[in-house]
Design a protein around this motif. Structure first.
Motif, PDB file in Angstrom:
ATOM      1  N   MET A   1       1.537  13.592  15.132  1.00  0.00           N
ATOM      2  CA  MET A   1       0.423  12.783  14.680  1.00  0.00           C
ATOM      3  C   MET A   1      -0.609  12.728  15.796  1.00  0.00           C
ATOM      4  O   MET A   1      -0.268  12.465  16.939  1.00  0.00           O
ATOM      5  CB  MET A   1       0.894  11.376  14.326  1.00  0.00           C
ATOM      6  CG  MET A   1       2.010  11.390  13.282  1.00  0.00           C
ATOM      7  SD  MET A   1       1.506  12.222  11.772  1.00  0.00           S
ATOM      8  CE  MET A   1       3.082  12.558  11.053  1.00  0.00           C
ATOM      9  N   GLU A   2      -1.854  12.973  15.488  1.00  0.00           N
ATOM     10  CA  GLU A   2      -2.838  13.230  16.523  1.00  0.00           C
ATOM     11  C   GLU A   2      -3.982  12.210  16.472  1.00  0.00           C
ATOM     12  O   GLU A   2      -4.962  12.400  15.771  1.00  0.00           O
ATOM     13  CB  GLU A   2      -3.422  14.637  16.346  1.00  0.00           C
ATOM     14  CG  GLU A   2      -2.366  15.723  16.147  1.00  0.00           C
ATOM     15  CD  GLU A   2      -1.525  15.931  17.372  1.00  0.00           C
ATOM     16  OE1 GLU A   2      -1.929  15.484  18.450  1.00  0.00           O
ATOM     17  OE2 GLU A   2      -0.479  16.567  17.268  1.00  0.00           O
ATOM     18  N   PRO A   3      -3.883  11.067  17.206  1.00  0.00           N
ATOM     19  CA  PRO A   3      -4.965  10.094  17.180  1.00  0.00           C
ATOM     20  C   PRO A   3      -6.017  10.366  18.252  1.00  0.00           C
ATOM     21  O   PRO A   3      -5.707  10.853  19.333  1.00  0.00           O
ATOM     22  CB  PRO A   3      -4.264   8.764  17.478  1.00  0.00           C
ATOM     23  CG  PRO A   3      -2.801   9.038  17.380  1.00  0.00           C
ATOM     24  CD  PRO A   3      -2.660  10.478  17.720  1.00  0.00           C
ATOM     25  N   PHE A   4      -7.262  10.004  17.957  1.00  0.00           N
ATOM     26  CA  PHE A   4      -8.339  10.046  18.930  1.00  0.00           C
ATOM     27  C   PHE A   4      -9.103   8.728  18.830  1.00  0.00           C
ATOM     28  O   PHE A   4      -9.455   8.293  17.752  1.00  0.00           O
ATOM     29  CB  PHE A   4      -9.294  11.209  18.665  1.00  0.00           C
ATOM     30  CG  PHE A   4      -8.710  12.525  19.028  1.00  0.00           C
ATOM     31  CD1 PHE A   4      -8.728  12.972  20.335  1.00  0.00           C
ATOM     32  CD2 PHE A   4      -8.103  13.307  18.072  1.00  0.00           C
ATOM     33  CE1 PHE A   4      -8.167  14.190  20.675  1.00  0.00           C
ATOM     34  CE2 PHE A   4      -7.549  14.524  18.402  1.00  0.00           C
ATOM     35  CZ  PHE A   4      -7.586  14.960  19.706  1.00  0.00           C
ATOM     36  N   ALA A  10      -5.624  12.003  27.572  1.00  0.00           N
ATOM     37  CA  ALA A  10      -4.321  11.424  27.893  1.00  0.00           C
ATOM     38  C   ALA A  10      -3.409  11.768  26.736  1.00  0.00           C
ATOM     39  O   ALA A  10      -3.848  11.902  25.609  1.00  0.00           O
ATOM     40  CB  ALA A  10      -4.395   9.907  28.079  1.00  0.00           C
ATOM     41  N   ARG A  11      -2.144  11.940  26.996  1.00  0.00           N
ATOM     42  CA  ARG A  11      -1.244  12.328  25.924  1.00  0.00           C
ATOM     43  C   ARG A  11       0.058  11.552  26.030  1.00  0.00           C
ATOM     44  O   ARG A  11       0.582  11.336  27.103  1.00  0.00           O
ATOM     45  CB  ARG A  11      -0.941  13.829  25.989  1.00  0.00           C
ATOM     46  CG  ARG A  11      -0.099  14.301  24.821  1.00  0.00           C
ATOM     47  CD  ARG A  11       0.117  15.804  24.857  1.00  0.00           C
ATOM     48  NE  ARG A  11       1.033  16.183  25.934  1.00  0.00           N
ATOM     49  CZ  ARG A  11       1.479  17.414  26.110  1.00  0.00           C
ATOM     50  NH1 ARG A  11       1.070  18.370  25.322  1.00  0.00           N
ATOM     51  NH2 ARG A  11       2.304  17.691  27.100  1.00  0.00           N
ATOM     52  N   GLY A  12       0.564  11.122  24.889  1.00  0.00           N
ATOM     53  CA  GLY A  12       1.880  10.509  24.823  1.00  0.00           C
ATOM     54  C   GLY A  12       2.689  11.229  23.765  1.00  0.00           C
ATOM     55  O   GLY A  12       2.142  11.837  22.872  1.00  0.00           O
ATOM     56  N   ARG A  13       3.983  11.148  23.869  1.00  0.00           N
ATOM     57  CA  ARG A  13       4.838  11.863  22.921  1.00  0.00           C
ATOM     58  C   ARG A  13       5.874  10.902  22.365  1.00  0.00           C
ATOM     59  O   ARG A  13       6.605  10.257  23.121  1.00  0.00           O
ATOM     60  CB  ARG A  13       5.530  13.034  23.613  1.00  0.00           C
ATOM     61  CG  ARG A  13       6.401  13.879  22.685  1.00  0.00           C
ATOM     62  CD  ARG A  13       6.998  15.038  23.477  1.00  0.00           C
ATOM     63  NE  ARG A  13       7.795  15.908  22.636  1.00  0.00           N
ATOM     64  CZ  ARG A  13       7.313  16.931  21.947  1.00  0.00           C
ATOM     65  NH1 ARG A  13       6.021  17.175  21.963  1.00  0.00           N
ATOM     66  NH2 ARG A  13       8.098  17.708  21.221  1.00  0.00           N
ATOM     67  N   VAL A  14       5.933  10.796  21.064  1.00  0.00           N
ATOM     68  CA  VAL A  14       6.998  10.056  20.398  1.00  0.00           C
ATOM     69  C   VAL A  14       7.978  11.085  19.881  1.00  0.00           C
ATOM     70  O   VAL A  14       7.724  11.749  18.901  1.00  0.00           O
ATOM     71  CB  VAL A  14       6.451   9.200  19.239  1.00  0.00           C
ATOM     72  CG1 VAL A  14       7.592   8.460  18.561  1.00  0.00           C
ATOM     73  CG2 VAL A  14       5.423   8.199  19.756  1.00  0.00           C
ATOM     74  N   VAL A  55       4.698   3.768  18.667  1.00  0.00           N
ATOM     75  CA  VAL A  55       3.285   3.964  18.350  1.00  0.00           C
ATOM     76  C   VAL A  55       2.446   2.880  19.009  1.00  0.00           C
ATOM     77  O   VAL A  55       1.385   3.139  19.576  1.00  0.00           O
ATOM     78  CB  VAL A  55       3.077   3.974  16.827  1.00  0.00           C
ATOM     79  CG1 VAL A  55       1.583   3.960  16.485  1.00  0.00           C
ATOM     80  CG2 VAL A  55       3.727   5.208  16.212  1.00  0.00           C
ATOM     81  N   ALA A  56       2.924   1.634  18.958  1.00  0.00           N
ATOM     82  CA  ALA A  56       2.170   0.548  19.572  1.00  0.00           C
ATOM     83  C   ALA A  56       2.054   0.740  21.080  1.00  0.00           C
ATOM     84  O   ALA A  56       1.002   0.486  21.671  1.00  0.00           O
ATOM     85  CB  ALA A  56       2.847  -0.796  19.260  1.00  0.00           C
ATOM     86  N   ALA A  57       3.125   1.235  21.706  1.00  0.00           N
ATOM     87  CA  ALA A  57       3.098   1.433  23.154  1.00  0.00           C
ATOM     88  C   ALA A  57       2.115   2.517  23.545  1.00  0.00           C
ATOM     89  O   ALA A  57       1.332   2.373  24.486  1.00  0.00           O
ATOM     90  CB  ALA A  57       4.493   1.779  23.658  1.00  0.00           C
ATOM     91  N   VAL A  58       2.134   3.635  22.794  1.00  0.00           N
ATOM     92  CA  VAL A  58       1.231   4.730  23.118  1.00  0.00           C
ATOM     93  C   VAL A  58      -0.212   4.349  22.847  1.00  0.00           C
ATOM     94  O   VAL A  58      -1.114   4.631  23.634  1.00  0.00           O
ATOM     95  CB  VAL A  58       1.626   5.995  22.322  1.00  0.00           C
ATOM     96  CG1 VAL A  58       0.596   7.093  22.519  1.00  0.00           C
ATOM     97  CG2 VAL A  58       2.994   6.484  22.760  1.00  0.00           C
ATOM     98  N   VAL A  70      -2.899  11.039  22.231  1.00  0.00           N
ATOM     99  CA  VAL A  70      -2.348  12.061  21.340  1.00  0.00           C
ATOM    100  C   VAL A  70      -0.830  11.902  21.248  1.00  0.00           C
ATOM    101  O   VAL A  70      -0.082  12.702  21.800  1.00  0.00           O
ATOM    102  CB  VAL A  70      -2.707  13.491  21.813  1.00  0.00           C
ATOM    103  CG1 VAL A  70      -2.336  14.507  20.736  1.00  0.00           C
ATOM    104  CG2 VAL A  70      -4.181  13.588  22.153  1.00  0.00           C
ATOM    105  N   PRO A  71      -0.323  10.870  20.589  1.00  0.00           N
ATOM    106  CA  PRO A  71       1.128  10.776  20.380  1.00  0.00           C
ATOM    107  C   PRO A  71       1.579  11.745  19.296  1.00  0.00           C
ATOM    108  O   PRO A  71       0.824  12.084  18.389  1.00  0.00           O
ATOM    109  CB  PRO A  71       1.335   9.320  19.945  1.00  0.00           C
ATOM    110  CG  PRO A  71       0.037   8.913  19.364  1.00  0.00           C
ATOM    111  CD  PRO A  71      -1.024   9.670  20.083  1.00  0.00           C
ATOM    112  N   GLN A  72       2.816  12.212  19.415  1.00  0.00           N
ATOM    113  CA  GLN A  72       3.403  13.113  18.440  1.00  0.00           C
ATOM    114  C   GLN A  72       4.706  12.521  17.927  1.00  0.00           C
ATOM    115  O   GLN A  72       5.517  12.047  18.716  1.00  0.00           O
ATOM    116  CB  GLN A  72       3.678  14.482  19.057  1.00  0.00           C
ATOM    117  CG  GLN A  72       2.467  15.149  19.673  1.00  0.00           C
ATOM    118  CD  GLN A  72       2.851  16.415  20.422  1.00  0.00           C
ATOM    119  OE1 GLN A  72       3.815  17.075  20.075  1.00  0.00           O
ATOM    120  NE2 GLN A  72       2.099  16.737  21.465  1.00  0.00           N
TER     121      GLN A  72
END
Length: 292
Positions: A1-4, A10-14, A55-58, A70-72
């Protein structure tokens, strides 16, 4: 899932783990989810809650202020073992199976699923495994629904570009690990509130995963690095004409495409490929459209 949200990388990964991976940790804005969290859905008190927290943390604190996040979220379904299949029963004991939810819809013999795909033999064993595959696919849908719910709860849905994709088709002959249509044609679903239109479908444009990075750069208002092979898909998302179309209509590619089609036709004829007649019919249609 790719939020902007705002310019700035910055990038985070779930990461949604395998049932045997039993840890949950967070570092550097990324969140690793533990056992069977990939099957999180409404009402699941473990995986679902972890997904929402991730998701809330990222979104809320996973990167620098003003950064584009950019969490995934990666779902294991519908990989084998499929839901309800003998492989699942053999691989996971009853206690482990009780720790994760079943799909919100389990497809059984009484469900009309349209039969097995036409490129597979219509045998009872194939039909059974295909229904199990559909059940696992439904559980993947459940994960997507939970991710969207988590975005809503985090207040991130309005400024998040969501992309759902797969890297290949179903793991059966003439699909995965083969350059057939059922392997190379994979889902690419985009939701961007205020930009994309619900229910709109694009069938003509030729797109690839290499187009995602330039798309994310454009969506975030960031400059696109030089030398990328992909192109932004923003014109498609805005329903504008786009240059990524059927290569058969590109004069610069016509010679290579014609040669590749002849080679494939000869190989299929030489190996007795069961889809030979289907491919010949396709080529005849392409010739009628002046595309070959």
């Amino acid at each position: 899932m790719e939020p902007f949200t705002h310019p700035g990388p910055a990038r985070g990964r779930v990461h949604v783990g395998h049932p045997r991976q039993g840890r949950a940790a967070a570092a550097g804005g990324g969140v690793r989810l533990g056992p069977r969290a990939r099957h999180a859905r409404a009402g699941d008190g473990t995986g679902s809650a972890r997904l929402r927290r991730g998701v809330a943390a990222v979104h809320g604190g996973g990167g620098r202020a003003g950064a584009a996040l950019v969490p995934q979220a990666n779902a294991h379904d519908p990989h084998r073992p499929y839901s309800g299949g003998q492989d699942e029963l053999d691989r996971f004991p009853a206690e482990a199976r009780a720790s994760y939810p079943a799909p919100s819809k389990v497809f059984g013999p009484a469900d009309d699923v349209g039969g097995v795909p036409g490129f597979l033999p219509d045998l009872p064993e194939v039909a059974r495994e295909y229904r199990e595959y559909l059940s696992s696919s439904r559980r993947c849908d459940d994960v997507v629904a939970e991710v969207l719910r988590a975005l809503e709860e985090a207040g991130a849905a309005g400024d998040t570009l969501v992309v759902f994709l797969s890297d290949n088709g179903i793991a059966v002959p003439f699909a995965k690990e083969n350059c057939y249509l059922q392997s190379s044609r994979t889902p690419l679903i985009v939701r961007w509130l205020g930009v994309t239109l619900p229910g709109r479908r694009e069938d003509a444009a030729f797109v690839s995963m290499i187009d995602l990075f330039p798309t994310f750069c454009a969506a975030a208002g960031l400059p696109e690095p030089a030398g990328l092979d992909g192109r932004t898909l923003l014109p498609l998302l805005h329903a504008d004409p786009h240059s990524l179309a059927d290569l058969s209509g590109d004069p610069d590619r016509r010679k290579d495409l014609d040669a590749a089609r002849r080679d494939l036709l000869a190989w299929m004829a030489g190996t007795g490929d069961p889809l030979l007649d289907t491919y010949r019919a396709y080529l005849q249609g392409a010739m009628a459209r002046n595309a070959f």
